[in-house]
Design a protein around this motif. Structure first.
Motif, PDB file in Angstrom:
ATOM      1  N   GLN A 161       4.086   2.446   7.510  1.00  0.00           N
ATOM      2  CA  GLN A 161       5.092   3.404   7.034  1.00  0.00           C
ATOM      3  C   GLN A 161       6.493   3.032   7.523  1.00  0.00           C
ATOM      4  OE1 GLN A 161       3.922   5.622   4.679  1.00  0.00           O
ATOM      5  NE2 GLN A 161       2.262   4.227   5.190  1.00  0.00           N
ATOM      6  N   PHE A 162       6.559   2.468   8.716  1.00  0.00           N
ATOM      7  CA  PHE A 162       7.850   2.019   9.250  1.00  0.00           C
ATOM      8  C   PHE A 162       8.447   0.926   8.369  1.00  0.00           C
ATOM      9  CE2 PHE A 162      10.060  -1.145  11.905  1.00  0.00           C
ATOM     10  CZ  PHE A 162      11.138  -0.387  12.336  1.00  0.00           C
ATOM     11  N   PHE A 163       7.641  -0.073   8.028  1.00  0.00           N
ATOM     12  CA  PHE A 163       8.141  -1.177   7.213  1.00  0.00           C
ATOM     13  C   PHE A 163       8.408  -0.724   5.777  1.00  0.00           C
ATOM     14  CE2 PHE A 163       6.158  -3.825  10.574  1.00  0.00           C
ATOM     15  CZ  PHE A 163       7.257  -4.618  10.870  1.00  0.00           C
ATOM     16  N   ALA A 164       7.594   0.195   5.268  1.00  0.00           N
ATOM     17  CA  ALA A 164       7.840   0.727   3.928  1.00  0.00           C
ATOM     18  C   ALA A 164       9.179   1.462   3.886  1.00  0.00           C
ATOM     19  CB  ALA A 164       6.711   1.668   3.511  1.00  0.00           C
ATOM     20  N   ALA A 165       9.480   2.208   4.953  1.00  0.00           N
ATOM     21  CA  ALA A 165      10.750   2.934   5.024  1.00  0.00           C
ATOM     22  C   ALA A 165      11.933   1.972   5.049  1.00  0.00           C
ATOM     23  CB  ALA A 165      10.769   3.826   6.266  1.00  0.00           C
ATOM     24  N   ILE A 166      11.789   0.864   5.778  1.00  0.00           N
ATOM     25  CA  ILE A 166      12.855  -0.131   5.838  1.00  0.00           C
ATOM     26  C   ILE A 166      13.113  -0.722   4.454  1.00  0.00           C
ATOM     27  CG2 ILE A 166      13.455  -2.432   6.711  1.00  0.00           C
ATOM     28  CD1 ILE A 166      12.111  -1.709   9.324  1.00  0.00           C
ATOM     29  N   VAL A 167      12.041  -1.019   3.727  1.00  0.00           N
ATOM     30  CA  VAL A 167      12.176  -1.612   2.398  1.00  0.00           C
ATOM     31  C   VAL A 167      12.804  -0.624   1.412  1.00  0.00           C
ATOM     32  CG1 VAL A 167      10.870  -2.480   0.408  1.00  0.00           C
ATOM     33  CG2 VAL A 167      10.274  -3.237   2.719  1.00  0.00           C
ATOM     34  N   ASN A 179       0.799  -1.219   0.000  1.00  0.00           N
ATOM     35  CA  ASN A 179       0.000   0.000   0.000  1.00  0.00           C
ATOM     36  C   ASN A 179       0.840   1.282   0.000  1.00  0.00           C
ATOM     37  OD1 ASN A 179      -2.938   0.826   0.211  1.00  0.00           O
ATOM     38  ND2 ASN A 179      -2.100   2.022   1.903  1.00  0.00           N
ATOM     39  N   THR A 180       2.159   1.145   0.232  1.00  0.00           N
ATOM     40  CA  THR A 180       3.012   2.330   0.271  1.00  0.00           C
ATOM     41  C   THR A 180       4.256   2.183  -0.598  1.00  0.00           C
ATOM     42  OG1 THR A 180       2.266   2.933   2.500  1.00  0.00           O
ATOM     43  CG2 THR A 180       4.334   3.880   1.755  1.00  0.00           C
ATOM     44  N   ALA A 181       5.139   1.253  -0.259  1.00  0.00           N
ATOM     45  CA  ALA A 181       6.442   1.174  -0.925  1.00  0.00           C
ATOM     46  C   ALA A 181       6.309   1.001  -2.442  1.00  0.00           C
ATOM     47  CB  ALA A 181       7.255   0.028  -0.331  1.00  0.00           C
ATOM     48  N   ILE A 182       5.555   0.004  -2.867  1.00  0.00           N
ATOM     49  CA  ILE A 182       5.439  -0.268  -4.306  1.00  0.00           C
ATOM     50  C   ILE A 182       4.666   0.824  -5.036  1.00  0.00           C
ATOM     51  CG2 ILE A 182       4.504  -1.864  -6.032  1.00  0.00           C
ATOM     52  CD1 ILE A 182       5.163  -4.155  -4.138  1.00  0.00           C
ATOM     53  N   PRO A 183       3.426   1.153  -4.597  1.00  0.00           N
ATOM     54  CA  PRO A 183       2.690   2.174  -5.365  1.00  0.00           C
ATOM     55  C   PRO A 183       3.334   3.554  -5.337  1.00  0.00           C
ATOM     56  CG  PRO A 183       1.493   1.580  -3.356  1.00  0.00           C
ATOM     57  CD  PRO A 183       2.589   0.583  -3.533  1.00  0.00           C
ATOM     58  N   PHE A 184       4.024   3.920  -4.233  1.00  0.00           N
ATOM     59  CA  PHE A 184       4.686   5.227  -4.199  1.00  0.00           C
ATOM     60  C   PHE A 184       5.791   5.304  -5.241  1.00  0.00           C
ATOM     61  CE2 PHE A 184       3.693   7.293   0.167  1.00  0.00           C
ATOM     62  CZ  PHE A 184       2.350   7.038  -0.033  1.00  0.00           C
ATOM     63  N   CYS A 185       6.542   4.212  -5.391  1.00  0.00           N
ATOM     64  CA  CYS A 185       7.596   4.194  -6.414  1.00  0.00           C
ATOM     65  C   CYS A 185       6.986   4.269  -7.811  1.00  0.00           C
ATOM     66  CB  CYS A 185       8.440   2.931  -6.271  1.00  0.00           C
ATOM     67  SG  CYS A 185       9.503   2.905  -4.817  1.00  0.00           S
ATOM     68  N   LEU A 186       5.896   3.551  -8.024  1.00  0.00           N
ATOM     69  CA  LEU A 186       5.251   3.546  -9.338  1.00  0.00           C
ATOM     70  C   LEU A 186       4.683   4.921  -9.673  1.00  0.00           C
ATOM     71  CD1 LEU A 186       3.413   0.096  -9.090  1.00  0.00           C
ATOM     72  CD2 LEU A 186       5.401   0.637 -10.495  1.00  0.00           C
ATOM     73  N   CYS A 191      -2.380  -2.098  -6.794  1.00  0.00           N
ATOM     74  CA  CYS A 191      -1.814  -2.414  -5.480  1.00  0.00           C
ATOM     75  C   CYS A 191      -2.725  -1.914  -4.364  1.00  0.00           C
ATOM     76  CB  CYS A 191      -0.427  -1.798  -5.340  1.00  0.00           C
ATOM     77  SG  CYS A 191       0.858  -2.595  -6.319  1.00  0.00           S
ATOM     78  N   TYR A 192      -3.318  -0.730  -4.544  1.00  0.00           N
ATOM     79  CA  TYR A 192      -4.249  -0.216  -3.536  1.00  0.00           C
ATOM     80  C   TYR A 192      -5.451  -1.145  -3.380  1.00  0.00           C
ATOM     81  CZ  TYR A 192      -1.729   4.246  -3.553  1.00  0.00           C
ATOM     82  OH  TYR A 192      -0.770   5.219  -3.439  1.00  0.00           O
ATOM     83  N   GLY A 193      -5.927  -1.689  -4.498  1.00  0.00           N
ATOM     84  CA  GLY A 193      -7.042  -2.639  -4.432  1.00  0.00           C
ATOM     85  C   GLY A 193      -6.654  -3.903  -3.685  1.00  0.00           C
ATOM     86  N   ILE A 194      -5.436  -4.399  -3.932  1.00  0.00           N
ATOM     87  CA  ILE A 194      -4.947  -5.572  -3.207  1.00  0.00           C
ATOM     88  C   ILE A 194      -4.882  -5.282  -1.706  1.00  0.00           C
ATOM     89  CG2 ILE A 194      -2.936  -7.052  -2.821  1.00  0.00           C
ATOM     90  CD1 ILE A 194      -2.279  -6.796  -5.777  1.00  0.00           C
ATOM     91  N   ALA A 195      -4.356  -4.108  -1.361  1.00  0.00           N
ATOM     92  CA  ALA A 195      -4.211  -3.750   0.052  1.00  0.00           C
ATOM     93  C   ALA A 195      -5.560  -3.662   0.748  1.00  0.00           C
ATOM     94  CB  ALA A 195      -3.464  -2.426   0.174  1.00  0.00           C
ATOM     95  N   ALA A 196      -6.560  -3.085   0.077  1.00  0.00           N
ATOM     96  CA  ALA A 196      -7.892  -2.953   0.685  1.00  0.00           C
ATOM     97  C   ALA A 196      -8.490  -4.328   0.971  1.00  0.00           C
ATOM     98  CB  ALA A 196      -8.800  -2.153  -0.238  1.00  0.00           C
ATOM     99  N   CYS A 197      -8.352  -5.252   0.024  1.00  0.00           N
ATOM    100  CA  CYS A 197      -8.868  -6.608   0.229  1.00  0.00           C
ATOM    101  C   CYS A 197      -8.086  -7.336   1.323  1.00  0.00           C
ATOM    102  CB  CYS A 197      -8.809  -7.396  -1.077  1.00  0.00           C
ATOM    103  SG  CYS A 197      -9.920  -6.794  -2.378  1.00  0.00           S
ATOM    104  N   TYR A 198      -6.787  -7.147   1.345  1.00  0.00           N
ATOM    105  CA  TYR A 198      -5.942  -7.802   2.353  1.00  0.00           C
ATOM    106  C   TYR A 198      -6.331  -7.333   3.748  1.00  0.00           C
ATOM    107  CZ  TYR A 198      -1.717  -9.792   4.436  1.00  0.00           C
ATOM    108  OH  TYR A 198      -0.850 -10.526   5.207  1.00  0.00           O
ATOM    109  N   MET A 199      -6.571  -6.039   3.900  1.00  0.00           N
ATOM    110  CA  MET A 199      -6.956  -5.516   5.216  1.00  0.00           C
ATOM    111  C   MET A 199      -8.303  -6.068   5.653  1.00  0.00           C
ATOM    112  SD  MET A 199      -5.625  -1.562   5.414  1.00  0.00           S
ATOM    113  CE  MET A 199      -5.937  -1.088   3.726  1.00  0.00           C
ATOM    114  N   LYS A 200      -9.223  -6.192   4.703  1.00  0.00           N
ATOM    115  CA  LYS A 200     -10.534  -6.741   5.035  1.00  0.00           C
ATOM    116  C   LYS A 200     -10.428  -8.189   5.471  1.00  0.00           C
ATOM    117  CE  LYS A 200     -15.188  -7.434   3.162  1.00  0.00           C
ATOM    118  NZ  LYS A 200     -16.069  -7.253   1.973  1.00  0.00           N
ATOM    119  N   LEU A 201      -9.492  -8.928   4.879  1.00  0.00           N
ATOM    120  CA  LEU A 201      -9.366 -10.354   5.139  1.00  0.00           C
ATOM    121  C   LEU A 201      -8.579 -10.663   6.406  1.00  0.00           C
ATOM    122  CD1 LEU A 201     -10.157 -13.049   3.792  1.00  0.00           C
ATOM    123  CD2 LEU A 201      -7.949 -13.026   2.629  1.00  0.00           C
TER     124      LEU A 201
END
Length: 231
Positions: free
Chosen positions: A124-130, A14-21, A99-109
Motif C-alpha cells: 500500500q505504501f508503494f501504491a500510494a507513491i505511484v 495488486n493495488t494501484a493498477i486494478p484500483f484505478c481500473l 492483474c489480481y491473477g498476476i499478483a497471486a502468481c507473482y507472490m507464489k513465485l
C-alpha cells in the motif's frame, strides 16, 4: 528492506493498477454487476498459473475456463445489448481481475516466507507513491467535502488495509490458489449491498451469466462436490 522490490511490484499490480481500473468501471456499472465481474479473479489466477508456473489444468478446469468465459460473454452481451454500458468499463473490470491473477502468481513465485503485514503495509505504501502524482494531476476543481473524505478513509482502512492483512495472511497459510477463491463471496455481498443501499436490481440474464462465472471458477480451481453429493 530485503524484499522491497517484490513488495513494490505487488503494490502496483495488486493495488494501484486494478484500483484505478475498478474505479473507472464503477462509474459506469452497478456495484452488483461489478462484483460479479470481480469473481473472475480466481479463473485468471488458475489460467496464469498454468501458463506462467506450469501448474497442471485438469479436464474439469478446462471446462471451467470455457464456462467462465461464456458467463463473461453473457454478462457483457446482457449489459451492452440494452444500451446501459459500453464494452470499455467491462473490459477494465476484467483487466483489473487479470492483474489480481498476476499478483497471486507473482507472490507464489517470489514472496514465500515474507510476513503478511509487511506485504500489506509495504504494497500500500508503494501504491500510494505511484498514485500520488496522478491524484494531484487529476485533482477536481471543487475539493471533496468532509463526507467524501471520511468515506475514502473508511474504504482505505477497513476495506483495504485490514482486508489485505487478512488476505495476505490467508495466502501465507493456505497458498494463493485457495486464498484468491475468496472472490466467490464478492458477488454475493456486492449484490446484497447494491440492493440494500443503492436500490440496484439485476436482470435474469445477468444472474445467469454470474452463475456461469461462479461455476466456471469453481471448476477451474478444482473445487469438487462432497462425496455424498457425487454420483
Amino acid at each position: 528492506r530485503n524484499h522491497w522490490f517484490h513488495i513494490a511490484v505487488i503494490g502496483v499490480v495488486n493495488t494501484a493498477i486494478p484500483f484505478c481500473l475498478f474505479n473507472y468501471s464503477s462509474l459506469h456499472l452497478e456495484a452488483g454487476y461489478n462484483s460479479i465481474l470481480n469473481a473472475t479473479a480466481p479463473m485468471f489466477g488458475a489460467l496464469l498459473a498454468f501458463i506462467w508456473l506450469s501448474d497442471r489444468l485438469s479436464p474439469s478446469a478446462i471446462v471451467g475456463l470455457v464456462i467462465g468465459f461464456l458467463g463473461v460473454t453473457q454478462l457483457s452481451w446482457a449489459k451492452i445489448s440494452i444500451g446501459s454500458a459500453s464494452s470499455a468499463p467491462i473490459a477494465t473490470a476484467l483487466l483489473a481481475t487479470f492483474c489480481y491473477g498476476i499478483a497471486a502468481c507473482y507472490m507464489k513465485l517470489y514472496m514465500q516466507g515474507i510476513k503478511p503485514l509487511a506485504i500489506a503495509a509495504g504494497s500500500q505504501f508503494f501504491a500510494a507513491i505511484v498514485l500520488f502524482p496522478i491524484a494531484l494531476y487529476t485533482w477536481p476543481t471543487i475539493a471533496p467535502d468532509a463526507s467524501a473524505w471520511w468515506q475514502a478513509i473508511t474504504l482505505a482502512i477497513i476495506c483495504t488495509g485490514i482486508a489485505y492483512i487478512l488476505y495476505f495472511d490467508l495466502i501465507a497459510n493456505i497458498g494463493p490458489a485457495k486464498a484468491i477463491t475468496v472472490a466467490y463471496l464478492v458477488p454475493l455481498f456486492g449484490v446484497i449491498w447494491g440492493a440494500v443501499f443503492l436500490a440496484e436490481r439485476l436482470s435474469l440474464p445477468i444472474y445467469i451469466g454470474g452463475f456461469c462465472i461462479l461455476i466456471g471458477v469453481a471448476l477451474t480451481n478444482g473445487i469438487k462436490l462432497p462425496k455424498r453429493l457425487q454420483g
